[in-house]
Write an enzyme that holds these catalytic residues in place. Structure first.
Site, PDB file in Angstrom:
ATOM      1  N   GLU A 153       0.798  -1.231   0.000  1.00 35.05           N
ATOM      2  CA  GLU A 153       0.000   0.000   0.000  1.00 35.05           C
ATOM      3  C   GLU A 153       0.828   1.277   0.000  1.00 35.05           C
ATOM      4  O   GLU A 153       0.521   2.218  -0.722  1.00 35.05           O
ATOM      5  CB  GLU A 153      -0.962   0.018   1.202  1.00 35.05           C
ATOM      6  CG  GLU A 153      -2.183  -0.853   1.052  1.00 35.05           C
ATOM      7  CD  GLU A 153      -1.932  -2.303   1.456  1.00 35.05           C
ATOM      8  OE1 GLU A 153      -0.817  -2.594   1.950  1.00 35.05           O
ATOM      9  OE2 GLU A 153      -2.839  -3.129   1.291  1.00 35.05           O
TER      10      GLU A 153
ATOM     11  N   HIS B 222      -9.772  -4.571  11.164  1.00 34.77           N
ATOM     12  CA  HIS B 222     -10.462  -4.420   9.882  1.00 34.77           C
ATOM     13  C   HIS B 222     -11.802  -3.695  10.005  1.00 34.77           C
ATOM     14  O   HIS B 222     -12.624  -3.773   9.103  1.00 34.77           O
ATOM     15  CB  HIS B 222     -10.682  -5.788   9.223  1.00 34.77           C
ATOM     16  CG  HIS B 222      -9.419  -6.398   8.691  1.00 34.77           C
ATOM     17  ND1 HIS B 222      -8.453  -6.922   9.520  1.00 34.77           N
ATOM     18  CD2 HIS B 222      -8.964  -6.568   7.429  1.00 34.77           C
ATOM     19  CE1 HIS B 222      -7.454  -7.393   8.788  1.00 34.77           C
ATOM     20  NE2 HIS B 222      -7.739  -7.184   7.515  1.00 34.77           N
TER      21      HIS B 222
END
Lengths: 454, 348
Positions: free
Chosen positions: A188, A257
């Site tokens: 990322e 998450h």
């Protein structure tokens, strides 16, 4: 021509120092780069090198002198044949940096009159519509913009061959090819930076985070590189880029998450932050985000992907960034929400209506810049505000909303602004605890009743 | 520029020619090119000395990282640059801007935080850009420029414009994780980027031996299949030769190339660094034996390319440019207060 050597500033904060030692004597030849003296600052002893060449004609401040102000002449360098005693020494200290004092008010624009300024009006949605899921709307928005502009491309993990981890990019690889729909490694920080670099040169990347939870790996590139470059370059170049993906809690995926990034990104000048609810929002706002010359954070929601809504069936349909939408008019209390929570707020509004309370539900749609005008106008009518968000309360969007109401609608409020938020805990895994951690319609009903004193 | 790319295409047509061998043929630049390199290096040296002086007078604030000693690296690399090539680097960036032909006045005025600066005074020493000259900054976060530069190379490939990105970082930055994320993608997609590692032996105050488990930095691309070479970064001709072969490699579509430039910074990490982590003798020795400007000067004279008098004229000319830049940087006004709120977003 004789040159005065001035007491140098050797750190960002130094104002005075001590001449610890002269490395040259009067009459010595000096070349550029030669060490002239050692100077003690509050932090260290540093050597001062000559910038000009000549002969050290005269030492004006003797070795051991303390508290010598920055810019005081400390020596004179002369050319051959020149006499230092002929040189008129300027009174200490010499030329100074320009003052940082502010001579005119530079305060932020007065907060009295919120205005949408040049934001385009709400689009006409009275024409024909098609019913589609948020997932399809997002895909169509990207496809239409990619057809219209060859500089637009999509990159991210599993966006191409896998068709998107959440199947958002279905069919795009087939239509646009691997040059414009690009599978990245799981990296990322790297691909966010790569995307920003590509945008510096004028390309318009759509960078998908499989979920925004992973955007934390890329935070530096988003904030320091994407958001600040326009300012740092004096307006020469910025980052026309969209970072998109699901945000907030999904279901049973626990603490790492399940997190809302709205307030994180909304904090940053130089970013726009958008969070759609309906499929029409998703399509109209994503198209606007891709066309926008600024970095846009586009916060989607996994639970909404499969929900269907009517979407205007018009090729030029877009929704302007910066404009909220009144989803349900009402007179008794204003409820502001974004993303998944808009649906929950509408559910709460129906429950409130059964008890005789008419709530006005505002879908914020853009979190930076917030559509303060629409919110304030509503509160002028209802005199009450409840803000709903999935994220944590501290320094959240609700906190911002409360502050905005203090600034813009204090005299219109009949009750304090109330925040309905996710609980101030990391997201638990257990089904019952997870349910307890997220805002539900009944929490909103209770909050609305409390501000209506019911 | 056109000549360099012509040579490149000619060479790639020859079979099995490694870039190393190809570069040797190219050795020995024209007198004109050497004189240009001399002027460029001298301009950077004098500019940086002046910047140090203005800092001492309090006219430049905050951080100010001087490039003195490293001039041959960027000047040698820019001698290989083509039309669509771009440059991106870290915060030790004044030399790169001057080598990109940015106006010394605009650079110096940015250092003094004035409206005549490249960023209208809002960026400072570490944040300057020129779209016109394809200089993309000027980045203050150690290592962040490497993924960004890889993205510029991605754009070159996307547009098929033949451009190559020169992405610079130091021996300190090379231990940042995001650099390896970028290396991986650059090779995976064969992006035209030259990673120029300016190994000046110290990441701030920490010597490379104390920071890197493996100090042969040109090998840092090994696990990605990126070739690398170590170069005498104090020798502008060696830099140019290595840069040419790396550019040729990139333009042939073979992907990224790493050049480790062995160089040295004479001054501290920033203006406020007393540099106690190294012996004075170490600095003196490099200055005496390896100074890129002195060595080229000696060469220009011994090869009878020029003479003392002509070099004196260049010195004077450069001094005048730097003096004019310093004067402009002091005469230019501070930004208008209204600039506080401009350039945050592009108005739509």
């Amino acid at each position: 021509m004789a040159i005065e050597v001035l007491m140098p500033a050797l750190s960002p904060t130094m104002t005075e120092g001590k001449i610890a030692k002269w490395a040259k004597a009067e009459g010595d030849v000096v070349a550029a780069g030669d060490v002239l003296a050692e100077i003690e600052t509050d932090k260290a002893t540093m050597e001062v090198e000559a910038v000009d060449e000549g002969i050290l004609g005269k030492i004006l401040v003797v070795e051991g002198s303390e508290g010598v102000l920055v810019n005081t002449p400390i020596a004179i360098i002369v050319e051959e044949g020149e006499d230092a005693s002929d040189v008129a020494v300027s009174a200490a200290p010499g030329p100074a940096a320009p003052s940082a004092e502010i001579t005119a008010p530079a305060a932020a624009p007065a907060p009295a009159a919120p205005s949408q300024g040049a934001i385009a009006p709400e689009p006409d949605t009275t024409g024909p519509t098609i019913n589609q899921t948020v997932r399809e709307a997002l895909r169509d928005a990207m496809a239409e913009e990619m057809r219209a502009d060859a500089d637009v491309f999509l990159m991210g993990e599993e966006v191409a061959q896998y068709q998107g981890a959440y199947k958002i990019s279905q069919g795009l690889l087939e239509e646009f090819g691997s040059g414009r729909v690009i599978d990245t490694p799981i990296t990322e920080h790297g691909f966010a930076g790569l995307g920003v670099g590509a945008s510096f040169s004028g390309l318009k990347p759509i960078v998908e985070f499989m979920t925004f939870n992973f955007s934390m790996q890329a935070m530096d590139q988003i904030i320091n590189s994407a958001a600040k470059t326009l300012y740092m370059s004096g307006g020469q170049m910025g980052a026309p880029i969209v970072f998109r993906g699901p945000n907030g809690a999904a279901s049973r995926v626990a603490a790492q998450h399940s997190q809302c990034y709205a307030s994180w990104f909304a904090h940053i000048p130089g970013l726009k932050v958008v969070s759609p609810w309906s499929a029409a929002d998703a399509k109209g706002l994503l198209k606007s985000a891709i066309r926008d010359p600024n970095p846009v954070i586009f916060l989607e929601n996994e639970i909404l992907y499969g929900q269907s809504f009517d979407v205007p069936d018009h090729p030029d349909f877009t929704i302007p960034i910066g404009r909220a939408k009144i989803e349900r008019p009402g007179t008794d209390v204003t409820i502001t929400a974004f993303s998944l929570m808009v649906g929950v707020a509408l559910e709460a509004a129906e429950m409130l209506a059964a008890d005789g309370i008419e709530a006005e539900v505002i879908n914020l749609r853009t979190l930076r810049p917030l559509d303060t005008e629409t919110i304030v106008q509503s509160v002028r009518k209802t005199n009450r505000l409840v803000n709903v968000e999935e994220g944590w309360p501290t320094a959240g969007i609700g906190a911002e909303m409360a502050a905005l109401m203090m600034e813009h609608a204090f005299d219109d409020l009949d009750a304090p602004v109330v925040r309905v938020t996710g609980e101030d805990v990391p997201m638990p895994y257990a089904a019952n605890l997870e349910a307890l951690a997220l805002p539900k319609a009944h929490n909103i009903v209770e909050a609305a009743k409390s501000v209506c004193y019911r | 520029m056109a000549k360099a790319s012509k040579t490149a295409s000619k060479k790639t047509s020859k079979k099995k020619k490694t870039p190393v061998k190809a570069a040797k043929k190219n050795k020995g630049a024209s007198a004109e090119k050497l004189l240009h390199a001399y002027r460029q290096m001298l301009l950077i040296r004098r500019f940086e000395e002046k910047a140090g002086q203005l800092y001492g007078m309090g006219l430049i604030g905050g951080f100010c990282h001087l490039y003195i000693g490293q001039e041959a690296v960027v000047v040698g690399m820019m001698a290989t640059a083509g039309e669509n090539d771009s440059v991106i680097t870290s915060y030790r960036d004044h030399g790169h801007m001057l080598a990109c032909d940015m106006d010394p006045k605009g650079v110096m005025a940015e250092l003094t935080g004035r409206r005549g600066g490249y960023s209208k005074g809002k960026g400072g020493s570490m944040h300057m850009f020129s779209r016109e000259k394809n200089f993309f900054g000027g980045h203050g976060i150690v290592g962040a420029q490497i993924p960004l530069g890889t993205g510029l190379a991605f754009a070159n490939k996307y547009r098929k414009d033949g451009g190559v990105c020169h992405a610079y970082c130091g021996d300190g930055a090379i231990n940042q994780g995001q650099i390896y994320e970028a290396f991986n993608m650059a090779k995976l997609w064969d992006l035209p980027v030259i990673y120029v590692i300016e190994n000046n032996r110290y990441g701030m105050g920490t010597s490379i031996e104390r920071a890197s488990s493996m100090t042969k930095l040109y090998k840092r691309g090994d696990s990605f299949g990126i070739p690398g070479a170590q170069v005498d970064g104090m020798d502008v001709e060696a830099v140019r030769a290595a840069g040419e072969k790396a550019a040729e490699w990139c333009r042939a579509g073979k992907g990224p190339f790493i050049l480790e430039m062995k160089t040295y910074r004479y001054r501290g990490h920033s203006m406020s660094d007393p540099a106690k982590y190294r012996d004075k003798e170490e600095v003196t020795k490099v200055r005496k034996e390896s100074d890129p400007i002195d060595n080229l000067r000696d060469k220009l004279i011994s090869a009878k390319i020029t003479n003392e008098a002509a070099l004196k004229d260049i010195d004077k000319e450069i001094k005048a440019i730097v003096t004019a830049a310093a004067e402009f940087a002091q005469a230019s006004e501070q930004p208008d207060l209204s600039e506080l709120y401009t350039d945050i977003l592009v108005e739509v």
